[in-house]
Design a protein around this motif. Sequence first.
Motif, PDB file in Angstrom:
ATOM      1  N   ILE A  71      -9.736 -18.751 -56.927  1.00 49.43           N
ATOM      2  CA  ILE A  71     -10.781 -18.506 -55.929  1.00 49.43           C
ATOM      3  C   ILE A  71     -10.987 -17.010 -55.729  1.00 49.43           C
ATOM      4  O   ILE A  71     -12.123 -16.530 -55.678  1.00 49.43           O
ATOM      5  CB  ILE A  71     -10.437 -19.216 -54.603  1.00 49.43           C
ATOM      6  CG1 ILE A  71     -10.581 -20.730 -54.781  1.00 49.43           C
ATOM      7  CG2 ILE A  71     -11.327 -18.717 -53.467  1.00 49.43           C
ATOM      8  CD1 ILE A  71     -10.049 -21.542 -53.627  1.00 49.43           C
ATOM      9  N   PHE A  72      -9.884 -16.254 -55.628  1.00 53.71           N
ATOM     10  CA  PHE A  72     -10.007 -14.804 -55.449  1.00 53.71           C
ATOM     11  C   PHE A  72     -10.623 -14.137 -56.674  1.00 53.71           C
ATOM     12  O   PHE A  72     -11.395 -13.185 -56.546  1.00 53.71           O
ATOM     13  CB  PHE A  72      -8.661 -14.177 -55.106  1.00 53.71           C
ATOM     14  CG  PHE A  72      -8.221 -14.460 -53.701  1.00 53.71           C
ATOM     15  CD1 PHE A  72      -9.023 -14.143 -52.617  1.00 53.71           C
ATOM     16  CD2 PHE A  72      -7.001 -15.056 -53.460  1.00 53.71           C
ATOM     17  CE1 PHE A  72      -8.624 -14.409 -51.326  1.00 53.71           C
ATOM     18  CE2 PHE A  72      -6.580 -15.320 -52.167  1.00 53.71           C
ATOM     19  CZ  PHE A  72      -7.400 -15.002 -51.095  1.00 53.71           C
ATOM     20  N   VAL A  73     -10.305 -14.626 -57.856  1.00 59.26           N
ATOM     21  CA  VAL A  73     -10.914 -14.089 -59.079  1.00 59.26           C
ATOM     22  C   VAL A  73     -12.417 -14.350 -59.068  1.00 59.26           C
ATOM     23  O   VAL A  73     -13.223 -13.464 -59.387  1.00 59.26           O
ATOM     24  CB  VAL A  73     -10.252 -14.691 -60.337  1.00 59.26           C
ATOM     25  CG1 VAL A  73     -11.074 -14.406 -61.577  1.00 59.26           C
ATOM     26  CG2 VAL A  73      -8.843 -14.158 -60.499  1.00 59.26           C
ATOM     27  N   LEU A  74     -12.821 -15.544 -58.688  1.00 57.62           N
ATOM     28  CA  LEU A  74     -14.241 -15.886 -58.614  1.00 57.62           C
ATOM     29  C   LEU A  74     -14.964 -15.023 -57.583  1.00 57.62           C
ATOM     30  O   LEU A  74     -16.057 -14.505 -57.847  1.00 57.62           O
ATOM     31  CB  LEU A  74     -14.421 -17.367 -58.283  1.00 57.62           C
ATOM     32  CG  LEU A  74     -15.862 -17.841 -58.143  1.00 57.62           C
ATOM     33  CD1 LEU A  74     -16.602 -17.703 -59.467  1.00 57.62           C
ATOM     34  CD2 LEU A  74     -15.891 -19.274 -57.660  1.00 57.62           C
ATOM     35  N   ILE A  75     -14.363 -14.839 -56.420  1.00 59.25           N
ATOM     36  CA  ILE A  75     -14.971 -13.994 -55.387  1.00 59.25           C
ATOM     37  C   ILE A  75     -15.100 -12.558 -55.885  1.00 59.25           C
ATOM     38  O   ILE A  75     -16.139 -11.916 -55.698  1.00 59.25           O
ATOM     39  CB  ILE A  75     -14.148 -14.069 -54.080  1.00 59.25           C
ATOM     40  CG1 ILE A  75     -14.309 -15.452 -53.441  1.00 59.25           C
ATOM     41  CG2 ILE A  75     -14.587 -12.978 -53.104  1.00 59.25           C
ATOM     42  CD1 ILE A  75     -13.353 -15.700 -52.286  1.00 59.25           C
ATOM     43  N   GLY A  76     -14.062 -12.050 -56.529  1.00 59.29           N
ATOM     44  CA  GLY A  76     -14.119 -10.693 -57.079  1.00 59.29           C
ATOM     45  C   GLY A  76     -15.197 -10.547 -58.130  1.00 59.29           C
ATOM     46  O   GLY A  76     -15.914  -9.539 -58.171  1.00 59.29           O
ATOM     47  N   TYR A  77     -15.336 -11.551 -58.988  1.00 56.81           N
ATOM     48  CA  TYR A  77     -16.376 -11.538 -60.007  1.00 56.81           C
ATOM     49  C   TYR A  77     -17.760 -11.515 -59.368  1.00 56.81           C
ATOM     50  O   TYR A  77     -18.636 -10.746 -59.780  1.00 56.81           O
ATOM     51  CB  TYR A  77     -16.236 -12.761 -60.916  1.00 56.81           C
ATOM     52  CG  TYR A  77     -17.380 -12.943 -61.862  1.00 56.81           C
ATOM     53  CD1 TYR A  77     -17.482 -12.150 -63.000  1.00 56.81           C
ATOM     54  CD2 TYR A  77     -18.364 -13.885 -61.624  1.00 56.81           C
ATOM     55  CE1 TYR A  77     -18.553 -12.308 -63.877  1.00 56.81           C
ATOM     56  CE2 TYR A  77     -19.424 -14.056 -62.485  1.00 56.81           C
ATOM     57  CZ  TYR A  77     -19.513 -13.260 -63.615  1.00 56.81           C
ATOM     58  OH  TYR A  77     -20.564 -13.416 -64.462  1.00 56.81           O
ATOM     59  N   TRP A  91     -22.654  -8.633 -57.876  1.00 53.50           N
ATOM     60  CA  TRP A  91     -23.589  -8.237 -56.826  1.00 53.50           C
ATOM     61  C   TRP A  91     -23.722  -6.719 -56.779  1.00 53.50           C
ATOM     62  O   TRP A  91     -24.824  -6.180 -56.670  1.00 53.50           O
ATOM     63  CB  TRP A  91     -23.121  -8.793 -55.488  1.00 53.50           C
ATOM     64  CG  TRP A  91     -23.976  -8.404 -54.324  1.00 53.50           C
ATOM     65  CD1 TRP A  91     -25.295  -8.685 -54.146  1.00 53.50           C
ATOM     66  CD2 TRP A  91     -23.560  -7.678 -53.178  1.00 53.50           C
ATOM     67  NE1 TRP A  91     -25.718  -8.180 -52.946  1.00 53.50           N
ATOM     68  CE2 TRP A  91     -24.678  -7.555 -52.333  1.00 53.50           C
ATOM     69  CE3 TRP A  91     -22.356  -7.134 -52.772  1.00 53.50           C
ATOM     70  CZ2 TRP A  91     -24.619  -6.890 -51.114  1.00 53.50           C
ATOM     71  CZ3 TRP A  91     -22.292  -6.482 -51.564  1.00 53.50           C
ATOM     72  CH2 TRP A  91     -23.419  -6.359 -50.747  1.00 53.50           C
ATOM     73  N   ILE A  92     -22.604  -6.000 -56.875  1.00 52.47           N
ATOM     74  CA  ILE A  92     -22.624  -4.543 -56.858  1.00 52.47           C
ATOM     75  C   ILE A  92     -23.377  -4.002 -58.074  1.00 52.47           C
ATOM     76  O   ILE A  92     -24.096  -3.006 -57.975  1.00 52.47           O
ATOM     77  CB  ILE A  92     -21.192  -3.977 -56.789  1.00 52.47           C
ATOM     78  CG1 ILE A  92     -20.604  -4.262 -55.406  1.00 52.47           C
ATOM     79  CG2 ILE A  92     -21.151  -2.492 -57.094  1.00 52.47           C
ATOM     80  CD1 ILE A  92     -19.141  -3.931 -55.279  1.00 52.47           C
TER      81      ILE A  92
END
Length: 69
Positions: A39-45, A50-51
Amino acid sequence: MNPETFMRYRGRILGLLIAIVFSILYLTIGFGYTVAVAIFVLIGYLIGKWIDGDLDVSTYIQALFSRRD
């Protein structure tokens, strides 16, 4: 391995590497922690995308809150 072969099979190679990493994580830290890492990897991706300007968040928000008739 030449670059053309890698580019042709990059999705399969990347998928295999991801499966190996998550298999090792599952065996070492357990299922719950592995899901949390995923989940954290997906959020980071998604934040990175987005950036970089490749993810249009406003379209997803509009689709989420629009009325469906």
